[in-house]
Enzyme design. Structure first.
Site: not given
Ligand code: ADP
Ligand code: MG
Length: 391
Positions: A36, A196, A349, A372
């Protein structure tokens, strides 16, 4: 098309208030990833070349409106000086600072904006205080643009159209994200995963309207599979989002929504004693939990990514933080990086972390600094920090 005012529209040289997002990951006062900060160097260099002095302002962590040394930007000052190859002056607060003595090329970093509660409440009087520090305003804090905070919204409004603009980083973020929302080339493939669905419903619904194909993996896929009556055992399922998942699967939007056909499952995440691959059509046993997409799914998603012209990725395909469950996520990073014809954008992230861990980050067209903010932008929401800088 959203067009913002740029550095070319500003009366330079000037004393610049430069809003950045230096909310960097830190462990024991040591910066673990300086991306960053690095991303702001082109704007800083350009401003200094043009004879500006620069007052740099950022938030860091969540000090909740109170002074808290744990959230001091002091460690960032040293890193910034190192990366810039120049001295960086320090101001122990972000208001009441004398900036009148700054000369051409001087850089000063202000202490955390969020030590003042009015930052997050978009307080007008706080913005008036910040306004006193400089003659023009430049924003490169894309990751904060979805928040109507004082340094993001009220402040540029006070500066007015003639003396406020976006920096090079903000322009670049908008350029690539707009390429996605305007979809000038197809097929447009969206790859979505993460823990989620909740919190990603709007972008998900926007993407099924925009993209040709939406590939779903990670914990997000678990919920979609339950919505299709697949037995998911002990997997993470976002119960509150089952209705949304059903609606998306039953909808007649543009995109084909694709779910995994096989999964890597285990009995336990931290201490797995049995890791296996199961076909989705057989369902999972009660003790099994899905932690990654399986090899057939990797092959299918990989070939669809290779045929794409635009790819947007948010959310890992599995628990990539653990090597045993990182294959799906790493394979997707490889497929994206291997498609030299496509514009590839990654936001979020953990998604960005995964791409960096893959070592392929420099073969991705654009890595968004704002998780976000990038999702809200793609969902068609107006970002307060961008709106105020529009032409
Ligand atoms: P981002 O930060 O890229 O937007 P998220 O915060 O939505 O992504 O999700 C990231 C997290 O999701 C990771 O830390 C990963 O471990 C978790 N994750 C991915 N697949 C699964 C799964 N099948 N069960 C539990 N956690 C999961
Ligand atoms: Mg995240």
């Amino acid at each position: 098309m959203i067009e913002i005012r740029t550095l070319d529209d500003l009366p330079l040289p000037a004393r610049v208030f430069y809003r950045v997002d230096y909310n960097v990951p830190m462990e024991d006062g040591r910066i673990t990833d300086a991306t960053r900060i690095e991303e702001t160097l082109p704007t800083l260099k350009l401003l200094r070349e043009k004879g500006c002095s620069v007052v740099v302002a950022s938030h860091f962590g969540r000090p909740k409106g109170k002074r808290n040394e744990k959230y001091s930007l002091a460690p960032v000052r040293a890193k910034l000086a190192e990366l810039l190859g120049a001295d960086v002056q320090w101001a122990d607060d972000c208001v009441g600072v004398d900036t009148s003595g700054l000369k051409a090329g001087d850089v000063m970093l202000l202490e955390n904006l969020r030590f003042h509660a009015e930052e997050e409440s978009n307080g007008e009087s706080f913005a008036v205080e910040l306004r006193k520090l400089a003659d023009v305003y430049v924003n490169d804090a894309f990751g904060a643009c979805h928040r109507a905070h004082a340094s993001i919204e009220a402040l540029p409004r006070l500066f007015g159209k003639d003396t406020s603009a976006g920096g090079l980083l903000l322009r670049r973020e908008l350029q690539f994200l707009q390429q996605i929302t305007n979809v000038d080339q197809r097929p447009f493939v969206a790859l979505l995963g993460g823990a989620k669905i909740a919190g990603k419903i709007e972008p998900l619904e926007a993407l099924v309207k925009l993209a040709d194909t939406v590939l779903i993996g990670g914990g997000m896929a678990n919920t979609f599979l339950v919505a299709k009556d697949v037995e998911m055992g002990g997997s993470l399922v976002d119960q509150d989002s089952l209705e949304v998942a059903k609606r998306i699967l039953g909808g007649k939007e543009r995109a084909e929504v694709v779910l995994p056909v096989d999964l890597v499952v285990a009995d336990d995440l931290a201490n797995p004693t049995k890791i296996e691959t199961v076909d989705v059509e057989n369902g999972l046993e009660a003790a099994q939990k899905a932690f990654d997409i399986g090899p057939k799914t990797v092959a299918d998603y990989g070939s669809r990514l290779k045929a794409a012209k635009i790819i947007f990725w948010n959310g890992p395909m599995g628990v990539f933080e653990r090597e045993a469950f990182a294959k799906g996520t790493m394979a997707m990073a490889q497929a994206m990086a291997g498609n030299g014809d496509a514009t590839t954008v990654v936001g979020g992230g953990e998604s960005v972390e995964a791409v960096k861990a893959s070592g392929l980050a420099d073969r991705i067209t654009h890595i968004s600094t704002g998780g976000g903010a990038s999702l809200e932008f793609i969902a068609g929401e107006k970002l307060p920090g961008v709106e105020v800088l529009r032409k």
